[in-house]
Design a protein around this motif. Sequence first.
Motif, PDB file in Angstrom:
ATOM      1  N   MET A   1      -4.146  21.578  -3.355  1.00 52.29           N
ATOM      2  CA  MET A   1      -3.753  20.060  -3.737  1.00 52.29           C
ATOM      3  C   MET A   1      -5.087  19.632  -4.532  1.00 52.29           C
ATOM      4  O   MET A   1      -5.088  18.692  -4.847  1.00 52.29           O
ATOM      5  N   GLU A   2      -5.840  20.495  -5.028  1.00 52.97           N
ATOM      6  CA  GLU A   2      -7.140  20.159  -5.716  1.00 52.97           C
ATOM      7  C   GLU A   2      -6.916  19.568  -7.149  1.00 52.97           C
ATOM      8  O   GLU A   2      -7.839  19.139  -7.850  1.00 52.97           O
ATOM      9  N   SER A   3      -5.767  19.874  -7.739  1.00 52.70           N
ATOM     10  CA  SER A   3      -5.575  19.304  -9.094  1.00 52.70           C
ATOM     11  C   SER A   3      -5.607  17.973  -9.263  1.00 52.70           C
ATOM     12  O   SER A   3      -5.352  17.252  -8.248  1.00 52.70           O
ATOM     13  N   ARG A   4      -6.358  17.590 -10.368  1.00 48.61           N
ATOM     14  CA  ARG A   4      -6.597  16.191 -10.546  1.00 48.61           C
ATOM     15  C   ARG A   4      -5.449  15.257 -10.726  1.00 48.61           C
ATOM     16  O   ARG A   4      -5.372  14.053 -10.193  1.00 48.61           O
ATOM     17  N   PRO A   5      -4.323  15.624 -11.267  1.00 49.61           N
ATOM     18  CA  PRO A   5      -3.175  14.903 -11.386  1.00 49.61           C
ATOM     19  C   PRO A   5      -2.612  14.676  -9.885  1.00 49.61           C
ATOM     20  O   PRO A   5      -1.951  13.689  -9.711  1.00 49.61           O
ATOM     21  N   VAL A   6      -2.461  15.893  -9.296  1.00 50.41           N
ATOM     22  CA  VAL A   6      -2.060  15.626  -7.989  1.00 50.41           C
ATOM     23  C   VAL A   6      -2.885  14.786  -6.815  1.00 50.41           C
ATOM     24  O   VAL A   6      -2.098  13.875  -6.394  1.00 50.41           O
ATOM     25  N   LEU A   7      -4.094  14.840  -7.129  1.00 54.25           N
ATOM     26  CA  LEU A   7      -4.877  14.097  -6.349  1.00 54.25           C
ATOM     27  C   LEU A   7      -5.040  12.476  -6.517  1.00 54.25           C
ATOM     28  O   LEU A   7      -4.814  11.556  -5.807  1.00 54.25           O
ATOM     29  N   ARG A   8      -4.783  12.255  -8.067  1.00 55.25           N
ATOM     30  CA  ARG A   8      -4.407  10.924  -8.340  1.00 55.25           C
ATOM     31  C   ARG A   8      -3.255  10.235  -7.890  1.00 55.25           C
ATOM     32  O   ARG A   8      -3.155   9.133  -7.460  1.00 55.25           O
ATOM     33  N   LEU A   9      -2.241  11.072  -7.947  1.00 50.18           N
ATOM     34  CA  LEU A   9      -0.757  10.998  -7.620  1.00 50.18           C
ATOM     35  C   LEU A   9      -0.946  10.570  -5.978  1.00 50.18           C
ATOM     36  O   LEU A   9      -0.359   9.602  -5.607  1.00 50.18           O
ATOM     37  N   ALA A  10      -1.581  11.186  -5.281  1.00 50.78           N
ATOM     38  CA  ALA A  10      -1.810  10.848  -4.017  1.00 50.78           C
ATOM     39  C   ALA A  10      -2.402   9.786  -3.516  1.00 50.78           C
ATOM     40  O   ALA A  10      -2.146   8.940  -2.588  1.00 50.78           O
ATOM     41  N   ALA A  11      -3.449   9.374  -4.348  1.00 48.54           N
ATOM     42  CA  ALA A  11      -4.347   8.252  -4.279  1.00 48.54           C
ATOM     43  C   ALA A  11      -3.339   6.888  -4.534  1.00 48.54           C
ATOM     44  O   ALA A  11      -3.766   5.984  -3.805  1.00 48.54           O
ATOM     45  N   VAL A  12      -2.825   6.974  -5.548  1.00 47.33           N
ATOM     46  CA  VAL A  12      -1.742   5.882  -6.084  1.00 47.33           C
ATOM     47  C   VAL A  12      -0.736   5.919  -4.988  1.00 47.33           C
ATOM     48  O   VAL A  12      -0.188   4.698  -4.580  1.00 47.33           O
ATOM     49  N   ALA A  13      -0.149   6.793  -4.596  1.00 44.35           N
ATOM     50  CA  ALA A  13       0.829   6.765  -3.504  1.00 44.35           C
ATOM     51  C   ALA A  13       0.205   6.160  -2.052  1.00 44.35           C
ATOM     52  O   ALA A  13       0.924   5.388  -1.449  1.00 44.35           O
ATOM     53  N   THR A  14      -1.049   6.362  -1.894  1.00 45.97           N
ATOM     54  CA  THR A  14      -1.774   5.805  -0.502  1.00 45.97           C
ATOM     55  C   THR A  14      -1.727   4.213  -0.862  1.00 45.97           C
ATOM     56  O   THR A  14      -1.510   3.669   0.108  1.00 45.97           O
ATOM     57  N   LEU A  15      -2.332   3.925  -1.783  1.00 50.12           N
ATOM     58  CA  LEU A  15      -2.321   2.519  -2.306  1.00 50.12           C
ATOM     59  C   LEU A  15      -1.085   1.746  -2.103  1.00 50.12           C
ATOM     60  O   LEU A  15      -1.096   0.829  -1.682  1.00 50.12           O
ATOM     61  N   VAL A  16       0.146   2.440  -2.856  1.00 50.04           N
ATOM     62  CA  VAL A  16       1.435   1.803  -2.514  1.00 50.04           C
ATOM     63  C   VAL A  16       1.859   1.763  -1.151  1.00 50.04           C
ATOM     64  O   VAL A  16       2.566   0.562  -0.807  1.00 50.04           O
ATOM     65  N   GLY A  17       1.543   2.581  -0.383  1.00 47.57           N
ATOM     66  CA  GLY A  17       1.791   2.800   0.887  1.00 47.57           C
ATOM     67  C   GLY A  17       1.164   1.472   1.779  1.00 47.57           C
ATOM     68  O   GLY A  17       1.750   0.808   2.626  1.00 47.57           O
ATOM     69  N   ALA A  18      -0.129   1.350   1.532  1.00 50.53           N
ATOM     70  CA  ALA A  18      -0.872   0.277   2.118  1.00 50.53           C
ATOM     71  C   ALA A  18      -0.334  -1.059   1.769  1.00 50.53           C
ATOM     72  O   ALA A  18      -0.202  -1.903   2.541  1.00 50.53           O
ATOM     73  N   ALA A  19       0.032  -1.039   0.474  1.00 43.81           N
ATOM     74  CA  ALA A  19       0.535  -2.320   0.104  1.00 43.81           C
ATOM     75  C   ALA A  19       1.971  -2.610   0.855  1.00 43.81           C
ATOM     76  O   ALA A  19       2.165  -3.905   0.923  1.00 43.81           O
ATOM     77  N   ILE A  20       2.728  -1.699   0.723  1.00 44.26           N
ATOM     78  CA  ILE A  20       4.165  -2.160   1.218  1.00 44.26           C
ATOM     79  C   ILE A  20       3.728  -2.506   2.703  1.00 44.26           C
ATOM     80  O   ILE A  20       4.169  -3.364   3.340  1.00 44.26           O
ATOM     81  N   ASP A  21       2.845  -1.710   3.376  1.00 44.66           N
ATOM     82  CA  ASP A  21       2.667  -1.896   4.908  1.00 44.66           C
ATOM     83  C   ASP A  21       1.954  -3.800   5.147  1.00 44.66           C
ATOM     84  O   ASP A  21       2.287  -4.019   6.055  1.00 44.66           O
ATOM     85  N   ILE A  22       1.367  -4.048   4.257  1.00 42.76           N
ATOM     86  CA  ILE A  22       0.602  -5.245   4.053  1.00 42.76           C
ATOM     87  C   ILE A  22       1.613  -6.391   3.965  1.00 42.76           C
ATOM     88  O   ILE A  22       1.804  -7.381   4.736  1.00 42.76           O
ATOM     89  N   LEU A  23       2.561  -6.087   3.064  1.00 42.91           N
ATOM     90  CA  LEU A  23       3.198  -7.113   2.636  1.00 42.91           C
ATOM     91  C   LEU A  23       4.837  -7.067   3.182  1.00 42.91           C
ATOM     92  O   LEU A  23       5.272  -8.177   3.373  1.00 42.91           O
ATOM     93  N   ALA A  24       5.199  -6.001   3.745  1.00 44.68           N
ATOM     94  CA  ALA A  24       6.321  -5.821   4.280  1.00 44.68           C
ATOM     95  C   ALA A  24       6.770  -6.939   5.299  1.00 44.68           C
ATOM     96  O   ALA A  24       7.853  -7.289   5.414  1.00 44.68           O
ATOM     97  N   PRO A  25       5.786  -7.227   6.198  1.00 45.47           N
ATOM     98  CA  PRO A  25       6.315  -8.024   7.347  1.00 45.47           C
ATOM     99  C   PRO A  25       6.727  -9.578   6.685  1.00 45.47           C
ATOM    100  O   PRO A  25       7.512 -10.269   7.153  1.00 45.47           O
ATOM    101  N   PHE A  26       6.141  -9.795   5.587  1.00 46.85           N
ATOM    102  CA  PHE A  26       6.238 -11.194   4.897  1.00 46.85           C
ATOM    103  C   PHE A  26       7.453 -11.264   3.708  1.00 46.85           C
ATOM    104  O   PHE A  26       8.234 -11.968   3.710  1.00 46.85           O
ATOM    105  N   VAL A  27       7.560  -9.935   3.106  1.00 45.49           N
ATOM    106  CA  VAL A  27       8.566  -9.942   2.054  1.00 45.49           C
ATOM    107  C   VAL A  27       9.710  -9.128   2.158  1.00 45.49           C
ATOM    108  O   VAL A  27      10.793  -9.436   2.053  1.00 45.49           O
ATOM    109  N   ILE A  28       9.616  -8.205   3.080  1.00 42.19           N
ATOM    110  CA  ILE A  28      10.669  -7.011   3.010  1.00 42.19           C
ATOM    111  C   ILE A  28      11.441  -7.198   4.383  1.00 42.19           C
ATOM    112  O   ILE A  28      12.731  -7.214   4.536  1.00 42.19           O
TER     113      ILE A  28
END
Length: 172
Positions: A1-28
């Motif tokens: 998993m060391e390729s830069r695009p894959v790690l970048r995608l994983a980082a963005v996915a993590t940020l999206v997951g965290a954002a959903i987790d924070i916002l979901a109780p209020f919005v979703i």
Amino acid sequence: MESRPVLRLAAVATLVGAAIDILAPFVIYPRLAEPWPHLVYVIIDVLLLFGILAVRSVSGRSAGPLALVGFGLALLGLMLVRTSSAAIFGEASYMIASSVWSIGMVVWSVDLLRARGRFRIAAGLWIAALVIGLAGLVLKDHGPIAHVAKMAFILGFVAAAVDLLKALGEPQ
């Protein structure tokens, strides 16, 4: 998993997951009927799993045996969280599962701090989440303190994703 695009995608996915987790109780969640919130939980956990795998990939070279134990416990805890509705451990299934996940992250965090590399803020937040959660348990507070513990845990993932993105910006 060391390729830069894959790690970048994983980082963005993590940020999206965290954002959903924070916002979901209020919005979703208020807009969804059962069983649909469970699908959102699965999506959040899969996105956070990408972060766990990326951090393991980046930190693997400097990791010791403690990191492997923590990583394994964290993955086990995540899987138990997703199956906690089956009540394998009775009414306390979710609490046990989330505790295993948190303890795994803390064991791994000790190794991340020992390595003195990246992910120190994330490690500190994951450790703080467990300490805060235990304080809430001792104080029999399942409301505000539990929410603070959850926020520390999720912010640990945000910090890990930011560290992943910073690492990608550095020359190889």
